[in-house]
Design a protein around this motif. Structure first.
Motif, short mmCIF file in Angstrom:
data_model
loop_
_atom_site.label_atom_id
_atom_site.label_comp_id
_atom_site.label_asym_id
_atom_site.label_seq_id
_atom_site.Cartn_x
_atom_site.Cartn_y
_atom_site.Cartn_z
N GLU A 150 11.36 -15.16 24.75
CA GLU A 150 12.25 -14.82 25.87
C GLU A 150 13.12 -13.61 25.54
O GLU A 150 13.26 -12.69 26.36
CB GLU A 150 13.13 -16.04 26.19
CG GLU A 150 12.39 -17.17 26.88
CD GLU A 150 13.22 -18.44 26.94
OE1 GLU A 150 14.37 -18.43 26.42
OE2 GLU A 150 12.73 -19.44 27.48
N GLU A 151 13.69 -13.59 24.35
CA GLU A 151 14.57 -12.48 23.97
C GLU A 151 13.76 -11.20 23.75
O GLU A 151 14.21 -10.10 24.11
CB GLU A 151 15.36 -12.84 22.71
CG GLU A 151 16.34 -13.98 22.91
CD GLU A 151 17.29 -13.71 24.07
OE1 GLU A 151 17.92 -12.63 24.10
OE2 GLU A 151 17.41 -14.60 24.95
N ALA A 152 12.57 -11.33 23.17
CA ALA A 152 11.72 -10.16 22.94
C ALA A 152 11.33 -9.50 24.25
O ALA A 152 11.33 -8.26 24.37
CB ALA A 152 10.48 -10.55 22.14
N ASP A 168 7.15 -4.58 27.78
CA ASP A 168 5.75 -4.14 27.74
C ASP A 168 5.01 -4.65 26.50
O ASP A 168 3.79 -4.47 26.40
CB ASP A 168 5.69 -2.61 27.77
CG ASP A 168 6.19 -2.03 29.09
OD1 ASP A 168 6.08 -2.73 30.11
OD2 ASP A 168 6.69 -0.89 29.09
N SER A 169 5.73 -5.24 25.57
CA SER A 169 5.11 -5.73 24.34
C SER A 169 4.40 -7.06 24.57
O SER A 169 4.68 -7.78 25.54
CB SER A 169 6.15 -5.89 23.23
OG SER A 169 6.68 -4.65 22.84
N LYS A 170 3.52 -7.38 23.66
CA LYS A 170 2.85 -8.68 23.65
C LYS A 170 3.28 -9.44 22.39
O LYS A 170 3.72 -8.83 21.41
CB LYS A 170 1.33 -8.50 23.66
CG LYS A 170 0.80 -7.78 24.89
CD LYS A 170 -0.69 -7.54 24.78
CE LYS A 170 -1.22 -6.77 25.99
NZ LYS A 170 -2.67 -6.48 25.89
N MET A 171 3.13 -10.75 22.42
CA MET A 171 3.54 -11.58 21.31
C MET A 171 2.33 -11.99 20.47
O MET A 171 1.21 -12.09 20.98
CB MET A 171 4.26 -12.84 21.80
CG MET A 171 5.53 -12.57 22.58
SD MET A 171 6.77 -11.63 21.65
CE MET A 171 7.13 -12.80 20.31
N ALA A 172 2.58 -12.21 19.18
CA ALA A 172 1.50 -12.60 18.28
C ALA A 172 2.06 -13.43 17.13
O ALA A 172 3.26 -13.39 16.84
CB ALA A 172 0.78 -11.35 17.75
N LEU A 173 1.18 -14.18 16.48
CA LEU A 173 1.58 -15.14 15.45
C LEU A 173 0.72 -14.98 14.21
O LEU A 173 -0.49 -14.83 14.30
CB LEU A 173 1.43 -16.57 15.99
CG LEU A 173 1.70 -17.71 15.03
CD1 LEU A 173 3.20 -17.81 14.72
CD2 LEU A 173 1.20 -19.03 15.62
N GLN A 174 1.37 -15.01 13.06
CA GLN A 174 0.65 -15.14 11.79
C GLN A 174 0.97 -16.51 11.22
O GLN A 174 2.12 -16.93 11.19
CB GLN A 174 1.08 -14.05 10.80
CG GLN A 174 0.21 -13.96 9.55
CD GLN A 174 0.53 -14.98 8.49
OE1 GLN A 174 1.69 -15.31 8.28
NE2 GLN A 174 -0.48 -15.51 7.82
N ASN A 175 -0.07 -17.22 10.75
CA ASN A 175 0.13 -18.56 10.22
C ASN A 175 -1.09 -18.95 9.39
O ASN A 175 -1.93 -18.12 9.09
CB ASN A 175 0.38 -19.55 11.36
CG ASN A 175 1.36 -20.64 10.98
OD1 ASN A 175 1.08 -21.48 10.14
ND2 ASN A 175 2.53 -20.62 11.62
#
Length: 389
Positions: free
Chosen positions: A78-80, A86-93
């Motif tokens: 939400e804050e991003a 215009d950015s997308k979210m991604a996860l490293q795990n």
């Protein structure tokens, strides 16, 4: 452009806080929130004691922990989106069985809150050439398996393995091992590669420059061309209920195996797996097994020469062979690698061979009794390449 949430958004492996602990956060705030949700009055001590043998309570605590972790992901997203819409979210795990529900929930929340496709980057372990070179390929196989366990989610547009070393010093990894791991990940279903192999506080920049950045930059166009050639295709091979170590060892016969997503040619039995011992068998015995499996479960590629390494074919939606990835797993050059290409049109007269760090070579197709053969003159030790059909 992605905003990556890296590594630490998880319920375990927060040393030393999680050493000897049950999963989840046991701070006063989380205990209070759990009590409010369940209308209970647990303390840290009474809750952990009550969980002994109570699977129902363990499940409630696990789900509470997972929900609170997902809420962190939602808040970050939400804050991003407010500051960078215009950015997308991604996860490293991670990419092990216990991480499946956690990663699945986190990716779903990143996608739901952002309203955009997301990225995922599995990683962890196999940091060193000295003892982990083969393990780095196992890791690519495990990441492909994890991709399948997640359900090959359609809203994850970038599947990107984290090729990693630790603590990222000169003696840990070579550029070649990082490139091989990245290539095999692309072969088994990923569409991008990332490398976490530099640390400015560990070595002088010049050391990273000549030992890692220069050779990786030289090989990058080949990796990019391979990823491009694989668009619209999927891996194909034989499945088996066995460990990644055993599947890899079997696959080093040149028989294509399928560790994760893709098109299965059939399932190998324990008897099939037990028939192969590359270090002690004659080449013709290995060839007999290749041909027998192909007669039982037809494959788009059949190796017809002595070879110790992986063949990693990919086919399009109609089952047509498009690329064949190759990894030479020996510590010397392998010559005269002859492969039968099944199901290609007789109009195909040549294919292109791309070996990492070498110039592309056009190879003629030899048609014999209606079957197509191609011979790769040689492939260097612990190197990769691909045929483009």
């Amino acid at each position: 452009r992605y905003i990556w949430i890296d590594d630490d958004l998880r319920l375990d492996n927060h040393v030393p806080a999680t050493d000897g602990s049950r999963i989840g956060c046991w701070c006063d705030t989380c205990i209070a929130a759990f009590n409010a949700e369940q209308q209970t009055t647990w303390t840290r001590e009474t809750l952990t004691k009550a969980m002994e043998g109570d699977e129902g309570l363990q499940t409630l605590w696990y789900q509470f922990s997972l929900n609170s972790l997902s809420q962190v992901a939602r808040c970050i997203t939400e804050e991003a989106m407010k500051v960078s819409p215009d950015s997308k979210m991604a996860l490293q795990n991670g990419s092990w069985e216990e991480a499946v529900p956690i990663v699945s929930s986190l990716l779903e929340n990143l996608h739901e809150v952002s309203g955009k496709p997301v990225g995922y980057r599995p990683g962890g372990g196999n940091y060193y050439d000295l003892k982990d070179s083969h393990g780095q390929v196992h890791k690519s196989m495990q990441s492909a398996w994890f991709m399948k366990r997640l359900g090959n989610l359609d809203y994850v547009e970038t599947w990107c393995p984290e090729v990693e070393s630790y603590p990222r010093v000169y003696g840990g990894r070579t550029a070649q091992s990082a490139l091989v791991e990245g290539f095999t990940a692309l072969a088994y279903g990923f569409n991008a590669v990332s490398m976490f192999i530099l640390a400015g506080d560990q070595e002088e920049a010049s050391i990273y420059s000549y030992s890692l950045l220069k050779p990786i930059a030289a090989a990058a166009p080949m990796l990019k061309s391979y990823a491009k050639a694989n668009e619209g295709t999927e891996p194909v091979g034989y499945e088996a209920e066995t460990s990644f170590d055993r599947l890899y060892e079997f696959g080093r016969s040149g028989i294509p195996v399928l560790p994760g997503i893709g098109k299965s040619l059939g399932t190998l039995s324990a008897e099939d797996l037990g028939r192969l011992s590359l270090c002690t068998q004659r080449s013709y015995e290995v060839q007999d097994l290749r041909e027998e499996l192909n007669s039982r479960y037809p494959s788009p590629v059949v190796c017809t020469a002595p070879f110790v390494g992986l063949l990693m074919p990919r086919v399009d939606k109609d089952g047509h062979l498009k690329t064949v990835g190759v990894l030479n797993t020996r510590i010397d050059v392998q010559e005269r690698l002859r492969i039968r290409l099944n199901g290609i049109q007789e109009s195909v007269k040549t294919v292109v061979w791309y070996e990492m760090k070498q110039q592309p070579v056009h190879l003629p197709i030899e048609w014999t009794d209606g079957q197509a053969y191609v011979e790769i003159p040689e492939i260097a030790a612990w190197n990769v390449g691909y045929l483009s059909i």
